[in-house]
Scaffold this motif. Sequence first.
Motif, PDB file in Angstrom:
ATOM      1  N   ILE A  87       2.102   5.024   3.035  1.00  0.00           N
ATOM      2  CA  ILE A  87       1.173   3.984   2.204  1.00  0.00           C
ATOM      3  C   ILE A  87       1.938   3.961   1.012  1.00  0.00           C
ATOM      4  O   ILE A  87       2.289   5.152   0.332  1.00  0.00           O
ATOM      5  CB  ILE A  87      -0.067   4.911   2.160  1.00  0.00           C
ATOM      6  N   ASP A 116      -5.624  -4.309   4.489  1.00  0.00           N
ATOM      7  CA  ASP A 116      -4.300  -3.751   4.337  1.00  0.00           C
ATOM      8  C   ASP A 116      -3.241  -5.123   4.194  1.00  0.00           C
ATOM      9  O   ASP A 116      -3.595  -5.914   4.874  1.00  0.00           O
ATOM     10  CB  ASP A 116      -3.938  -2.741   5.481  1.00  0.00           C
ATOM     11  N   HIS A 118       0.751  -4.898   5.436  1.00  0.00           N
ATOM     12  CA  HIS A 118       1.849  -4.012   5.883  1.00  0.00           C
ATOM     13  C   HIS A 118       2.942  -4.949   6.463  1.00  0.00           C
ATOM     14  O   HIS A 118       2.900  -6.023   6.543  1.00  0.00           O
ATOM     15  CB  HIS A 118       1.218  -3.147   7.010  1.00  0.00           C
ATOM     16  N   THR A 132       2.630   0.125   4.317  1.00  0.00           N
ATOM     17  CA  THR A 132       1.484  -0.314   4.336  1.00  0.00           C
ATOM     18  C   THR A 132       0.776  -0.081   3.016  1.00  0.00           C
ATOM     19  O   THR A 132       1.181   1.138   2.411  1.00  0.00           O
ATOM     20  CB  THR A 132       0.631  -0.067   5.501  1.00  0.00           C
ATOM     21  N   THR A 133      -0.329  -0.653   2.623  1.00  0.00           N
ATOM     22  CA  THR A 133      -1.260  -0.328   1.805  1.00  0.00           C
ATOM     23  C   THR A 133      -2.435   0.221   2.257  1.00  0.00           C
ATOM     24  O   THR A 133      -2.310   0.387   3.747  1.00  0.00           O
ATOM     25  CB  THR A 133      -1.676  -1.693   0.916  1.00  0.00           C
ATOM     26  N   HIS A 134      -3.239   0.703   1.708  1.00  0.00           N
ATOM     27  CA  HIS A 134      -4.626   1.330   2.325  1.00  0.00           C
ATOM     28  C   HIS A 134      -5.836   0.843   1.687  1.00  0.00           C
ATOM     29  O   HIS A 134      -5.912   1.351   0.437  1.00  0.00           O
ATOM     30  CB  HIS A 134      -4.661   2.824   2.258  1.00  0.00           C
ATOM     31  N   ALA A 135      -6.555  -0.074   2.072  1.00  0.00           N
ATOM     32  CA  ALA A 135      -7.685  -0.465   1.686  1.00  0.00           C
ATOM     33  C   ALA A 135      -8.827   0.323   1.831  1.00  0.00           C
ATOM     34  O   ALA A 135      -8.813   1.380   2.465  1.00  0.00           O
ATOM     35  CB  ALA A 135      -8.030  -1.847   2.282  1.00  0.00           C
ATOM     36  N   HIS A 137     -11.451  -0.387   3.552  1.00  0.00           N
ATOM     37  CA  HIS A 137     -11.903  -0.558   4.646  1.00  0.00           C
ATOM     38  C   HIS A 137     -13.408  -0.894   4.924  1.00  0.00           C
ATOM     39  O   HIS A 137     -14.011  -0.357   5.670  1.00  0.00           O
ATOM     40  CB  HIS A 137     -11.615   0.652   5.812  1.00  0.00           C
TER      41      HIS A 137
END
Length: 155
Positions: A87, A116, A118, A132-135, A137
């Motif tokens: 991430i 995200d 990715h 990846t990014t991590h939103a 959610h």
Amino acid sequence: MTSTNNVRLGQPTLYATDVEATAAFYRRVGFEEAYRFPPTGDTPPAFICLNRGTFYLTISQIDVIRQQTGLPKVGRTTNRAFDITVIVTDVDGVVADLARAGARVLVEPRDQPWGDRHAYVTDPDGNYVQITTHADHDISQFSEYQPEWDTPAAS
């Protein structure tokens, strides 16, 4: 070498043909070396343990694992049963940097309906690595979200 007091409850181990090259790949995505064996000398390392905060990853030389364990099926495969997810805050920048360093880009950076962004690359031994990014959610904000994605698969 970085010393750390992070608690680890487990860690994946990747088998590599060139431990230094594979460790260098993971350093490019923010990992730091926590330990290596042997610690010094002209002998290439049998393994290097890396960490990125509390995420630990060990890179082990394939031949050493075969010799030490006697496991019959250690090494490369054409089947992919896992990927490593890293991430980051800038998927595009990290993937561009990895590509300039020679990494193979399998899936260019793209946005996902759950928020995200990715991409997929391979490390020097061909392992799939998702960058990846991590939103947060909060799925209510994504019009492409499919509620059935939350339904567990039948056993």
